[in-house]
Design an enzyme around this catalytic site. Structure first.
Site, PDB file in Angstrom:
ATOM      1  N   LYS A 177       0.866  -1.188   0.000  1.00  0.00           N
ATOM      2  CA  LYS A 177       0.000   0.000   0.000  1.00  0.00           C
ATOM      3  C   LYS A 177       0.890   1.221   0.000  1.00  0.00           C
ATOM      4  O   LYS A 177       2.041   1.155   0.445  1.00  0.00           O
ATOM      5  CB  LYS A 177      -0.871   0.013   1.263  1.00  0.00           C
ATOM      6  CG  LYS A 177      -2.088   0.886   1.145  1.00  0.00           C
ATOM      7  CD  LYS A 177      -3.191   0.148   0.437  1.00  0.00           C
ATOM      8  CE  LYS A 177      -4.466   0.934   0.367  1.00  0.00           C
ATOM      9  NZ  LYS A 177      -5.559   0.061  -0.110  1.00  0.00           N
TER      10      LYS A 177
HETATM   11  P1  NAD Z   1     -12.927   7.660  -2.520  1.00  0.00           P
HETATM   12  O1  NAD Z   1     -11.900   8.695  -2.262  1.00  0.00           O
HETATM   13  O2  NAD Z   1     -13.427   7.473  -3.896  1.00  0.00           O
HETATM   14  O3  NAD Z   1     -14.200   7.911  -1.562  1.00  0.00           O
HETATM   15  C1  NAD Z   1     -14.075   8.065  -0.183  1.00  0.00           C
HETATM   16  C2  NAD Z   1     -15.419   8.483   0.365  1.00  0.00           C
HETATM   17  O4  NAD Z   1     -15.356   8.518   1.790  1.00  0.00           O
HETATM   18  C3  NAD Z   1     -15.820   9.894  -0.077  1.00  0.00           C
HETATM   19  O5  NAD Z   1     -17.198   9.898  -0.378  1.00  0.00           O
HETATM   20  C4  NAD Z   1     -15.549  10.737   1.158  1.00  0.00           C
HETATM   21  O6  NAD Z   1     -16.360  11.885   1.214  1.00  0.00           O
HETATM   22  C5  NAD Z   1     -15.895   9.749   2.260  1.00  0.00           C
HETATM   23  N1  NAD Z   1     -15.304  10.094   3.552  1.00  0.00           N
HETATM   24  C6  NAD Z   1     -14.027  10.441   3.835  1.00  0.00           C
HETATM   25  N2  NAD Z   1     -13.889  10.720   5.137  1.00  0.00           N
HETATM   26  C7  NAD Z   1     -15.099  10.523   5.701  1.00  0.00           C
HETATM   27  C8  NAD Z   1     -15.602  10.641   7.017  1.00  0.00           C
HETATM   28  N3  NAD Z   1     -14.814  11.038   8.018  1.00  0.00           N
HETATM   29  N4  NAD Z   1     -16.912  10.341   7.239  1.00  0.00           N
HETATM   30  C9  NAD Z   1     -17.716   9.970   6.226  1.00  0.00           C
HETATM   31  N5  NAD Z   1     -17.293   9.846   4.957  1.00  0.00           N
HETATM   32  C10 NAD Z   1     -16.014  10.118   4.698  1.00  0.00           C
HETATM   33  O7  NAD Z   1     -12.301   6.301  -1.950  1.00  0.00           O
HETATM   34  P2  NAD Z   1     -12.687   4.812  -2.338  1.00  0.00           P
HETATM   35  O8  NAD Z   1     -11.731   4.350  -3.364  1.00  0.00           O
HETATM   36  O9  NAD Z   1     -14.145   4.702  -2.584  1.00  0.00           O
HETATM   37  O10 NAD Z   1     -12.287   4.045  -0.985  1.00  0.00           O
HETATM   38  C11 NAD Z   1     -13.178   3.968   0.112  1.00  0.00           C
HETATM   39  C12 NAD Z   1     -12.746   2.840   1.032  1.00  0.00           C
HETATM   40  O11 NAD Z   1     -12.720   1.613   0.299  1.00  0.00           O
HETATM   41  C13 NAD Z   1     -11.339   2.978   1.614  1.00  0.00           C
HETATM   42  O12 NAD Z   1     -11.312   2.394   2.887  1.00  0.00           O
HETATM   43  C14 NAD Z   1     -10.490   2.169   0.650  1.00  0.00           C
HETATM   44  O13 NAD Z   1      -9.271   1.732   1.227  1.00  0.00           O
HETATM   45  C15 NAD Z   1     -11.440   1.015   0.391  1.00  0.00           C
HETATM   46  N6  NAD Z   1     -11.155   0.272  -0.832  1.00  0.00           N
HETATM   47  C16 NAD Z   1     -11.115   0.888  -2.039  1.00  0.00           C
HETATM   48  C17 NAD Z   1     -10.880   0.132  -3.175  1.00  0.00           C
HETATM   49  C18 NAD Z   1     -10.890   0.739  -4.554  1.00  0.00           C
HETATM   50  O14 NAD Z   1     -10.843  -0.016  -5.527  1.00  0.00           O
HETATM   51  N7  NAD Z   1     -10.993   2.053  -4.716  1.00  0.00           N
HETATM   52  C19 NAD Z   1     -10.645  -1.236  -3.080  1.00  0.00           C
HETATM   53  C20 NAD Z   1     -10.709  -1.847  -1.828  1.00  0.00           C
HETATM   54  C21 NAD Z   1     -10.970  -1.076  -0.707  1.00  0.00           C
END
Ligand code: NAD
Length: 491
Positions: A177
């Site tokens: 990561k």
């Molecule tokens: P992203 O940046 O597209 O979206 C993040 C979202 O979380 C946004 O809507 C933001 O406003 C919200 N957010 C941030 N802080 C917050 C808070 N304090 N309270 C409420 N909402 C909050 O990110 P993403 O890619 O969708 O990732 C989201 C989660 O999924 C993370 O934990 C990431 O590690 C995990 N994840 C992502 C992927 C991927 O393919 N993108 C894969 C596996 C896991």
């Protein structure tokens, strides 16, 4: 008393624990939850001095507010949670101590400080991380996160979770990561491009198509992957360039991305919700769900649930939370968020606060934001049957115990959000073979892979009479243990 003395005295009053006397001015929209945690450092608001809640104009228009919060060196506790979970699995299955010793450490931790020219001509030095936890199963693989809370412990934890994820899903990757400690809201698009490119250059051959392959995560996307790909390909020898397309996954389709990668994590979450619902007699038609985080994972999970006739009734993101008990159209909300940057101000739902969001009764809660959201405080508020963890580490150990006591089922993160890395693997394969798969083929293979992983985890849960989280950890450790035992320790 001189003005500066007054300021220092007030700083001391406000921050008895902060010996460094460093403060950060935070800009936030009212109602934004959880801001205090994870932000650090520096600066005094020249507009309001020490006054809290001073309304000031947001640079791009609209009104934001400023406030002081105690600055602290964030201690990410996710890493200790990850190790605690490993110990829990070890209490059930006596995994080899030496192998566990290897797996409780990360293999490589790369920290780079690199200069970037900002649009005002000044130079900013940023800190970026890439942690490579383990590569016994294949090249290191894992996302890149741009967020103020990024630090070495957070990245170590997320890298370790990636190793478990690839082991559970039987894909030939290890775990890694990375990230940069920054708030994207502080930078223009051009600055983010320069930061992404300069970070890639600073990492040099610590990443590579057969060695360590980044992907999108919080606040990064396919465009940033394209910049990373282009920078990497531009800095290797000319005869290596076209063999390096797969240095990142989650690229735009035209630059070698895969059909279905953008929605893959949300799609995987929904495939598992379907499976859980059919196993537990929950009719998804008319079932209600709430989603925290409406970025890549949350918005796709929400939109794909709509196909089942399920009703999205509440959403929270970094800008606030909204509720409509009749239902919120996820496609319409996604279009709104694209324009306005968050759910706040969406007129077809009412604004609610953080506690009301967590208290909202529904069938399924899908956390897709950051870690440590379901805690001893919020787990008691949840009134749902199932938590499907789209985010990494959204539930802390206390929250987890409460969910278990309250018989709320959990599909754990290392299984539930593995759709992203599964389709990243498909993208990597297509690039290596110069193939291009249709969306139906990608979806079919994703479904097959993630359901098979679910069944392995479910079998372990039944065999060892443990919850799905512990079972998932057991499945991951069992696979890693077999490979370590077969290969032995060099020399
Ligand atoms: P992203 O940046 O597209 O979206 C993040 C979202 O979380 C946004 O809507 C933001 O406003 C919200 N957010 C941030 N802080 C917050 C808070 N304090 N309270 C409420 N909402 C909050 O990110 P993403 O890619 O969708 O990732 C989201 C989660 O999924 C993370 O934990 C990431 O590690 C995990 N994840 C992502 C992927 C991927 O393919 N993108 C894969 C596996 C896991």
């Amino acid at each position: 008393m001189k003005n500066s003395d007054q300021k220092n005295r007030n700083l001391d009053d406000l921050s008895p624990l902060d010996t460094r006397k460093e403060w950060k001015l935070l800009y936030y929209k009212p109602g934004k939850p959880g801001l205090e945690e994870g932000y650090k450092l520096a600066g005094i608001c020249r507009h309001c001095e020490l006054k809290e809640m001073c309304p000031i104009p947001k640079p791009e228009g609209g009104v934001w507010r400023c406030s002081y919060y105690r600055a602290f060196q964030k201690k990410s506790n996710l890493y200790s949670h990850v190790l605690e979970q490993l110990e829990k699995a070890k209490d059930v299955v006596p995994f080899d101590d030496d192998i566990c010793k290897i797996l409780t450490e990360t293999m490589n931790e790369i920290v780079v400080h690199f200069p970037v020219k900002m649009k005002d001509g000044r130079v900013k030095v940023l800190t970026g991380y890439r942690v490579q936890h383990n590569n016994i199963l294949g090249p290191f693989k894992g996302g890149l996160r741009f967020h103020p809370s990024v630090d070495i412990d957070e990245i170590k934890a997320l890298a370790t979770l990636m190793t478990w994820k690839t082991a559970i899903t039987n894909i030939p990757f290890g775990g890694a990561k990375g990230g940069i400690q920054l708030d994207p809201a502080d930078f223009s698009r051009e600055e983010i491009e320069r930061i992404s490119r300069r970070f890639t250059y600073a990492l040099g051959n610590n990443i590579g198509p057969e060695y360590d392959i980044p992907a999108p995560d919080v606040n990064t996307n396919s465009q940033i992957m394209a910049w990373i790909q282009d920078t990497y390909m531009s800095t290797v020898a000319p005869n290596e360039r076209n063999r390096s397309v797969h240095v990142v996954t989650g690229k735009p389709i035209e630059s070698g991305g895969s059909q279905g990668r953008e929605k893959a994590t949300g799609q995987g979450v929904v495939f598992l919700i379907e499976k859980w619902a059919s196993d537990h007699g929950m009719n998804l038609e008319g079932a209600t769900y709430t989603v925290q985080g409406f970025g890549n994972v949350g918005s796709w999970a929400a939109r794909l649930m709509k196909k089942h006739g399920s009703k999205l009734i509440a959403v929270e993101d970094v800008t606030g939370a909204i509720l409509n008990k009749e239902s919120i159209d996820p496609d319409d909300l996604a279009a709104y968020v694209k324009v306005h940057g968050g759910v706040r101000g969406y007129l077809k739902a009412e604004p609610i606060d953080h506690v009301t969001f967590f208290t909202t009764k529904s069938d399924i809660f899908i956390p897709c934001a950051l870690e440590n959201q379901i805690t001893d405080a919020t787990a008691e508020l949840l009134d749902v049957r199932l938590v499907a963890e789209g985010a990494n580490g959204p539930t802390d150990p206390q929250g987890d115990k409460i969910l278990q006591r309250r018989n709320i089922a959990v599909i754990p993160d290392i299984l539930c959000n593995s759709g992203g890395v599964i389709v990243s693997y498909f993208e990597w394969l297509q690039n290596k073979r110069s193939e291009f798969w249709e969306l139906e083929e990608v979806d079919m293979k994703l479904r097959k892979t993630i359901i098979a992983a679910y069944e392995r985890v479910q079998d372990a849960a039944e065999r060892y009479k443990v919850d799905l989280r512990t079972a998932a950890q057991i499945v991951a450790l069992a696979r890693l243990e077999i490979v370590y035992k077969e290969r032995g320790i060099f020399p």
